[in-house]
Design a protein around this motif. Structure first.
Motif, PDB file in Angstrom:
ATOM      1  N   LEU A  12      -3.152  -0.571   7.267  1.00 45.29           N
ATOM      2  CA  LEU A  12      -2.672  -0.167   8.597  1.00 45.29           C
ATOM      3  C   LEU A  12      -2.192   1.283   8.540  1.00 45.29           C
ATOM      4  CD1 LEU A  12      -1.964  -0.849  11.507  1.00 45.29           C
ATOM      5  CD2 LEU A  12       0.078  -1.996  10.704  1.00 45.29           C
ATOM      6  N   MET A  13      -1.496   1.598   7.475  1.00 45.59           N
ATOM      7  CA  MET A  13      -1.294   2.966   7.008  1.00 45.59           C
ATOM      8  C   MET A  13      -1.854   2.995   5.593  1.00 45.59           C
ATOM      9  SD  MET A  13       0.209   4.879   9.333  1.00 45.59           S
ATOM     10  CE  MET A  13       0.941   6.230   8.385  1.00 45.59           C
ATOM     11  N   PRO A  14      -2.388   4.124   5.136  1.00 44.74           N
ATOM     12  CA  PRO A  14      -3.037   4.130   3.820  1.00 44.74           C
ATOM     13  C   PRO A  14      -2.093   3.674   2.716  1.00 44.74           C
ATOM     14  CG  PRO A  14      -3.556   6.137   5.028  1.00 44.74           C
ATOM     15  CD  PRO A  14      -2.505   5.428   5.821  1.00 44.74           C
ATOM     16  N   ASP A  15      -2.566   2.757   1.870  1.00 39.36           N
ATOM     17  CA  ASP A  15      -1.736   2.262   0.773  1.00 39.36           C
ATOM     18  C   ASP A  15      -1.280   3.388  -0.150  1.00 39.36           C
ATOM     19  OD1 ASP A  15      -2.023  -0.281   1.732  1.00 39.36           O
ATOM     20  OD2 ASP A  15      -3.413  -0.964   0.185  1.00 39.36           O
ATOM     21  N   ALA A  16      -2.108   4.405  -0.288  1.00 40.62           N
ATOM     22  CA  ALA A  16      -1.779   5.525  -1.176  1.00 40.62           C
ATOM     23  C   ALA A  16      -1.271   6.741  -0.417  1.00 40.62           C
ATOM     24  CB  ALA A  16      -3.007   5.901  -2.015  1.00 40.62           C
TER      25      ALA A  16
END
Length: 578
Positions: free
Chosen positions: A261-265
């Motif tokens: 949903l938001m970048p994991d990294a």
């Protein structure tokens, strides 16, 4: 001479007639249903043909539970109810597992099951597949309807659709009785029954006072964080969440189905700092998640002085397990709009060292994690981390692939290893941690989105639903199934304490050749024993956009009991066996 004219009587007029099965198909078409998942038999076989005749795709399965998992997954990914159709009695019961699971996980779904005449069921007359399905389902679903006559069907379908998607989404059951399905009506009268429901989902705005309170709590935080749940992913308000996080520099922690949903990294991701968030954050905004067992019920390691802000569509979710300082109850999109408007021009009180400290911790932990994968790279036979070291870069370089994941160690380790960058591209066993959803969810994801799907399955998890790999093949879906075979539940080295020669309760077969199942149904199959073979197989499989099965041979001692949640199992009985 006068001519006598004889009047020829007009031919009799016989109005065109239709059955309740036709009315059901038309009602589904009328509310915009595009796919129906199910397994035919008495009394719904003809209805399935008629549904196809209306231009609705009917995806036939080998087991109703998997058809239901597919329908639920379509609901999660599209915000429109997935539809499951089953036969009566045990077919209904098989499907009800998935519908109950959809209700708990807030996926919009409709189960329609053929049912015996309720007047005969009520009198316990021993009719065909006699079961009071309506009252069996009612406690386990969001809403339930019984169609006793064909005239009920359009209204039941429209109301079920509305119930499934409105408020907190969930599973809805329609008891489609044989009298209703078999009833004959004049087409002209039947056509008058259909209508198009309006405003099936009417978003409700939160109380302005609750929004103001939430903003006051958030802006006062020294160590704020945002916790993203699958409800946030389902809501499809990605840009609003992104604005809130990035504009106000708030770290975020995603639950498993909110990954991407938001970048994991991303620079504000606290995915590697879960314990630190729990222990040190002073304000956490929960968006579309529950403080349930997966979050230690908001207790345990959580900072006892922390204040929670909770955004949820369901008021009854507030104050569960822990008091909520600032509940915001209402449609998630409207709630975020109101919060962003109230925040405009205000300043956060965030400690300047908070975000950098999390970023430093993330960098160190990510380096340690990378070392763990590197150390497992050459292990032979392969272990979970060996295989995941190969899979991780391939999935991450194909971000639009939808990842389906289930198992024990296979679930936990894949979730930790593979970073997601797009929303709604990871589906797993969710709130109830139910095994056996993988193949059905893979089919639902592929059908609903048209995208390529990769399922990472433990060998035990695959066993719940493996026969429906044939459904992937019959419908030529772009699904690759990777089976991690370590020969058991958790692992394949269990010991039978009775010494009678039977396998231990957790032992399966580490020598099983699951690739042969793929051969039986015409899939492209691979049996891999090395990292190089796995890399080539997965790369080829994704590129092919065809049904593929990869049997990944692991060591029998790869894996541990219950993955990361061993405390849920009682202590071994070895010491008390006599």
């Amino acid at each position: 001479m006068a001519t006598t004219i004889q009047n020829t009587p007009a031919a009799p007029h016989f109005p065109e007639q239709v059955t309740g099965m036709y009315i059901l198909a038309r009602a589904l078409k009328n509310v915009g249903i595009e796919n129906v998942y199910g397994l035919v038999g008495i009394p719904i076989t003809e209805a399935a043909y008629i549904i196809q005749g209306q231009g609705i795709r009917f995806i036939g399965f080998r087991h109703e539970q998997q058809a239901g998992m597919a329908a639920a997954t379509e609901g999660f990914l599209t915000k429109k109810p997935g539809v499951l159709m089953t036969v009566s009695s045990l077919g209904f019961m098989n499907g009800l597992t998935a519908t109950a699971n959809a209700t708990v996980n807030c996926y919009p779904m409709i189960q329609i099951s053929g049912a015996s005449d309720p007047t005969m069921v009520d009198m316990n007359m021993g009719t065909y597949e006699q079961l009071d399905q309506y009252n069996t389902a009612k406690p386990l679903v969001k809403a339930a309807f019984r169609c006793s006559k064909a005239e009920d069907i359009p209204s039941a379908v429209a109301r079920a659709y509305r119930a499934a998607v409105s408020g907190r989404p969930g599973g809805v059951y329609i008891d489609m009785t044989t009298p209703a399905l078999g009833q004959i009506m004049n087409r002209e009268d039947a056509e008058k029954l259909f209508y198009t429901p309006v405003d099936v989902y009417s978003p409700v705005a939160p109380n302005p006072a609750s929004v103001q309170r939430a903003v006051e709590v958030l802006t006062s935080a020294k160590h704020p964080a945002i916790l993203l749940g699958k409800g946030a992913a389902y809501a499809q308000v990605d840009d609003k969440i992104k604005t809130l996080i990035e504009k106000y520099n708030i770290p975020y922690l995603p639950m498993s189905m909110a990954k991407g949903l938001m970048p994991d990294a991303g620079p504000l991701s606290a995915l590697s700092c879960r314990s630190t968030i729990m222990e040190q954050a002073d304000v956490v905004m929960i968006i579309g998640a529950r403080l349930n067992w997966m979050l230690a019920f908001g207790k345990g390691k959580w900072n006892p002085d922390m204040k929670f802000i909770q955004l949820d569509i369901e008021a009854q979710e507030v104050d569960v397990n822990r008091p909520i300082a600032a509940p915001v109850v209402g449609d998630l999109g409207l709630a975020l709009d109101a919060i962003l408007a109230e925040l405009d021009g205000k300043t956060m009180a965030t400690d300047p060292a908070w975000v950098p400290s999390l970023q430093t911790e993330t960098k160190a932990k990510d380096a340690k994690f990378a070392q763990r994968i590197e150390e497992a790279r050459d292990m032979m036979p392969m272990h979970h981390w060996t295989a995941l070291g190969v899979i991780k870069p391939i999935i991450e370089s194909n971000p639009d692939v939808i990842l389906i994941n289930e198992g024990a160690n296979t679930l936990d380790d894949t979730r930790d290893a593979v970073n997601m960058t797009l929303p709604r591209h990871r589906v797993d066993c969710a709130t109830w941690a139910i095994m056996g959803m993988g193949i059905g969810s893979s089919i639902g994801a592929a059908v609903a989105t048209g995208k390529s799907v990769v399922a990472i399955e433990g060998d035990s998890a695959f066993g719940f639903s493996g026969m429906d790999f044939s459904t992937i093949c019959r419908f030529k879906l772009p699904v690759t199934v990777c089976i991690f075979n370590n020969g058991g539940i958790y692992n394949g080295i269990g010991e039978n304490l009775s010494k009678d020669g039977d396998p231990a309760p957790t032992t399966l077969d580490v020598k099983a050749r699951y690739d042969k199942l793929g051969d039986a149904f015409g899939a492209k199959t691979y049996y891999v024993t090395t990292p190089a073979e796995l890399s080539q197989a997965l790369t080829e499989a994704i590129a092919s956009k065809q049904p593929c099965l990869i049997d990944v041979q692991l060591a029998a001692d790869s894996g541990k009991e219950s993955g990361h949640i061993g405390y849920l199992n009682p202590a071994p009985l070895i010491d008390i066996v006599v």
